[in-house]
Design a protein around this motif. Structure first.
Motif, PDB file in Angstrom:
ATOM      1  N   TYR A  11       0.834  -1.214   0.000  1.00 53.43           N
ATOM      2  CA  TYR A  11       0.000   0.000   0.000  1.00 53.43           C
ATOM      3  C   TYR A  11       0.862   1.256   0.000  1.00 53.43           C
ATOM      4  CZ  TYR A  11      -4.331  -2.589   0.928  1.00 53.43           C
ATOM      5  OH  TYR A  11      -5.413  -3.420   0.846  1.00 53.43           O
ATOM      6  N   ASP A  15       4.491  -0.563   3.483  1.00 55.94           N
ATOM      7  CA  ASP A  15       3.323  -1.270   4.001  1.00 55.94           C
ATOM      8  C   ASP A  15       2.991  -2.480   3.114  1.00 55.94           C
ATOM      9  OD1 ASP A  15       1.614  -1.345   6.094  1.00 55.94           O
ATOM     10  OD2 ASP A  15       0.565   0.524   5.591  1.00 55.94           O
ATOM     11  N   ALA A  17       1.231  -5.640   2.395  1.00 52.01           N
ATOM     12  CA  ALA A  17       0.077  -6.348   2.941  1.00 52.01           C
ATOM     13  C   ALA A  17       0.014  -7.789   2.462  1.00 52.01           C
ATOM     14  CB  ALA A  17      -1.209  -5.610   2.554  1.00 52.01           C
ATOM     15  N   PRO A  36      -4.823 -13.378  11.953  1.00 52.92           N
ATOM     16  CA  PRO A  36      -5.132 -12.235  12.817  1.00 52.92           C
ATOM     17  C   PRO A  36      -5.489 -10.988  12.004  1.00 52.92           C
ATOM     18  CG  PRO A  36      -2.767 -12.688  12.808  1.00 52.92           C
ATOM     19  CD  PRO A  36      -3.426 -13.800  12.055  1.00 52.92           C
ATOM     20  N   SER A  37      -6.103 -10.029  12.650  1.00 50.23           N
ATOM     21  CA  SER A  37      -6.441  -8.769  12.004  1.00 50.23           C
ATOM     22  C   SER A  37      -5.168  -8.148  11.419  1.00 50.23           C
ATOM     23  CB  SER A  37      -7.079  -7.835  13.036  1.00 50.23           C
ATOM     24  OG  SER A  37      -7.515  -6.676  12.399  1.00 50.23           O
ATOM     25  N   GLY A  38      -5.243  -7.682  10.190  1.00 50.35           N
ATOM     26  CA  GLY A  38      -4.081  -7.085   9.531  1.00 50.35           C
ATOM     27  C   GLY A  38      -3.222  -8.087   8.780  1.00 50.35           C
ATOM     28  N   ALA A  39      -3.622  -9.371   8.779  1.00 48.70           N
ATOM     29  CA  ALA A  39      -2.811 -10.414   8.128  1.00 48.70           C
ATOM     30  C   ALA A  39      -2.838 -10.312   6.609  1.00 48.70           C
ATOM     31  CB  ALA A  39      -3.303 -11.796   8.562  1.00 48.70           C
ATOM     32  N   GLY A  40      -3.888  -9.666   6.065  1.00 48.44           N
ATOM     33  CA  GLY A  40      -3.978  -9.510   4.608  1.00 48.44           C
ATOM     34  C   GLY A  40      -5.157 -10.235   3.977  1.00 48.44           C
ATOM     35  N   LYS A  41      -6.078 -10.731   4.791  1.00 46.97           N
ATOM     36  CA  LYS A  41      -7.214 -11.508   4.275  1.00 46.97           C
ATOM     37  C   LYS A  41      -8.102 -10.674   3.337  1.00 46.97           C
ATOM     38  CE  LYS A  41      -8.807 -12.435   8.411  1.00 46.97           C
ATOM     39  NZ  LYS A  41      -7.860 -11.635   9.218  1.00 46.97           N
ATOM     40  N   SER A  42      -8.515  -9.494   3.800  1.00 45.66           N
ATOM     41  CA  SER A  42      -9.360  -8.632   2.958  1.00 45.66           C
ATOM     42  C   SER A  42      -8.617  -8.201   1.708  1.00 45.66           C
ATOM     43  CB  SER A  42      -9.791  -7.367   3.703  1.00 45.66           C
ATOM     44  OG  SER A  42     -10.507  -7.695   4.832  1.00 45.66           O
ATOM     45  N   THR A  43      -7.353  -7.872   1.879  1.00 46.74           N
ATOM     46  CA  THR A  43      -6.546  -7.451   0.728  1.00 46.74           C
ATOM     47  C   THR A  43      -6.487  -8.564  -0.312  1.00 46.74           C
ATOM     48  OG1 THR A  43      -5.220  -5.992   2.134  1.00 46.74           O
ATOM     49  CG2 THR A  43      -4.257  -6.634   0.024  1.00 46.74           C
ATOM     50  N   ASN A 202     -13.298 -15.390   3.558  1.00 48.37           N
ATOM     51  CA  ASN A 202     -12.593 -14.718   4.641  1.00 48.37           C
ATOM     52  C   ASN A 202     -13.410 -14.931   5.900  1.00 48.37           C
ATOM     53  OD1 ASN A 202     -11.400 -12.974   6.445  1.00 48.37           O
ATOM     54  ND2 ASN A 202     -11.719 -11.123   5.226  1.00 48.37           N
TER      55      ASN A 202
HETATM   56  P1  ADP Z   1      -7.128  -8.490   7.358  1.00 49.05           P
HETATM   57  O1  ADP Z   1      -8.278  -8.548   6.405  1.00 49.05           O
HETATM   58  O2  ADP Z   1      -6.447  -9.802   7.530  1.00 49.05           O
HETATM   59  O3  ADP Z   1      -7.487  -7.857   8.678  1.00 49.05           O
HETATM   60  P2  ADP Z   1      -6.121  -6.388   5.647  1.00 49.05           P
HETATM   61  O4  ADP Z   1      -6.017  -6.954   4.289  1.00 49.05           O
HETATM   62  O5  ADP Z   1      -7.295  -5.522   5.972  1.00 49.05           O
HETATM   63  O6  ADP Z   1      -5.981  -7.562   6.717  1.00 49.05           O
HETATM   64  O7  ADP Z   1      -4.815  -5.551   5.959  1.00 49.05           O
HETATM   65  C1  ADP Z   1      -3.481  -6.037   5.708  1.00 49.05           C
HETATM   66  C2  ADP Z   1      -2.489  -4.914   5.960  1.00 49.05           C
HETATM   67  O8  ADP Z   1      -2.634  -3.913   4.965  1.00 49.05           O
HETATM   68  C3  ADP Z   1      -2.647  -4.207   7.297  1.00 49.05           C
HETATM   69  O9  ADP Z   1      -1.370  -3.871   7.758  1.00 49.05           O
HETATM   70  C4  ADP Z   1      -3.439  -2.972   6.943  1.00 49.05           C
HETATM   71  O10 ADP Z   1      -3.193  -1.926   7.841  1.00 49.05           O
HETATM   72  C5  ADP Z   1      -2.934  -2.661   5.548  1.00 49.05           C
HETATM   73  N1  ADP Z   1      -3.974  -1.993   4.724  1.00 49.05           N
HETATM   74  C6  ADP Z   1      -5.182  -2.502   4.401  1.00 49.05           C
HETATM   75  N2  ADP Z   1      -5.870  -1.640   3.616  1.00 49.05           N
HETATM   76  C7  ADP Z   1      -5.057  -0.574   3.455  1.00 49.05           C
HETATM   77  C8  ADP Z   1      -5.176   0.649   2.745  1.00 49.05           C
HETATM   78  N3  ADP Z   1      -6.278   0.951   2.043  1.00 49.05           N
HETATM   79  N4  ADP Z   1      -4.144   1.508   2.790  1.00 49.05           N
HETATM   80  C9  ADP Z   1      -3.021   1.220   3.483  1.00 49.05           C
HETATM   81  N5  ADP Z   1      -2.831   0.089   4.179  1.00 49.05           N
HETATM   82  C10 ADP Z   1      -3.839  -0.802   4.160  1.00 49.05           C
END
Ligand code: ADP
Ligand code: ADP
Length: 237
Positions: A11, A15, A17, A36-43, A202
């Motif tokens: 990102y 950063d 992800a 865990p939260s922040g692992a990259g699942k949504s990404t 997810n």
């Molecule tokens: P999860 O779904 O597992 O909680 P995310 O995919 O939301 O994880 O996030 C993975 C990492 O990418 C985290 O460190 C998060 O802070 C970062 N991140 C997610 N979306 C953004 C964004 N739009 N801009 C910058 N960093 C992002």
């Protein structure tokens, strides 16, 4: 079949992800993403239909590289990818039936009562889908008259109305109580098996993932740290 090759997402300047994630998901395979939260699942989920632009790697859906498509090609390719969301993302003012048909259309039109404009075949399959998800009696109700579990059933029927080749499911039960969550997970896994539809789910709830997923992929800090059957997860942690 979906093949991810060295999928990477960065990102900001540092950063990262997702780091070189490679996964193959076969026909009818249902994969639960945990971590865990922040692992990259949504990404990971959002990179596949390019709601998030990947920084590198390939996303092969039956040999088409989604990562390299132009905006116009991407619009067509997205029709092949069904999505199910945590907050259902229904159009509240439309009926259940209209919401399902909007999946067929790929967008929500501004005019009401467009049922008439649909080919009889589409309407018939939409009724069949509503029957499958247990909502036939609610076809003409407004979406906002339904419970959370019922709304998610509409979300499932809408995604299937697209006749997708891949299903992306983002925390489908995060807003539901435990009993409804199990019913929704059972429905999602059943319809995928019936259609040999590959799916990535997810799922933040590990016990739920272990109960319903055939395969679990664990992410940590953007990398795959586990990939296997739910039973194998017990020996890991
Ligand atoms: P999860 O779904 O597992 O909680 P995310 O995919 O939301 O994880 O996030 C993975 C990492 O990418 C985290 O460190 C998060 O802070 C970062 N991140 C997610 N979306 C953004 C964004 N739009 N801009 C910058 N960093 C992002
Ligand atoms: P979740 O835990 O469900 O992934 P988050 O609260 O982590 O949800 O993220 C919510 C939204 O904020 C997402 O759209 C995500 O892409 C974005 N986001 C997450 N981390 C960052 C970040 N470090 N910078 C900018 N946006 C972010």
């Amino acid at each position: 079949m979906l093949v991810l090759q060295n999928l990477t997402k960065q990102y900001g300047a540092k950063d990262v992800a997702l780091k070189n994630v490679s996964l193959t998901i076969g026909q009818g395979e249902i994969v639960g993403l945990i971590g865990p939260s922040g692992a990259g699942k949504s990404t990971l989920i959002r990179c596949i239909n390019r709601l998030v632009e990947p920084s590198g790697g390939k996303i092969l859906l039956d040999d088409v590289d989604l990562a390299s498509l132009s905006a116009k090609e991407l619009r067509r390719a997205r029709r092949r990818i069904g999505m199910i969301f945590q907050e259902y993302a229904l159009v509240e003012r439309l009926t259940v039936m209209e919401n399902v048909l909007s999946g067929r259309l790929g967008y929500v039109p501004f005019w009401r009562s467009y049922l008439r404009k649909f080919p009889a075949n589409d309407v018939r399959s939409a009724y069949a889908l509503l029957d499958r998800v247990g909502l036939l009696a609610h076809a003409d109700k407004r979406a906002d008259a339904l419970s959370g579990g019922q709304r998610q059933r509409v979300g499932i029927a809408r995604a299937l109305a697209q006749e997708p080749d891949l299903l992306l499911v983002d925390e489908p039960t995060a807003s539901l109580d435990p009993k409804t969550s199990r019913q929704i997970m059972r429905l999602i896994t059943e319809v995928c098996v019936e259609r040999a539809l590959p799916a990535i789910v997810n799922i933040h709830d590990v016990p739920l993932a272990k109960q319903f997923m055939q395969r679990i992929v664990g992410l940590r800090a953007g990398g795959v740290v586990f990939d296997g059957k739910p039973e194998a997860l017990d020996n890991e942690v």
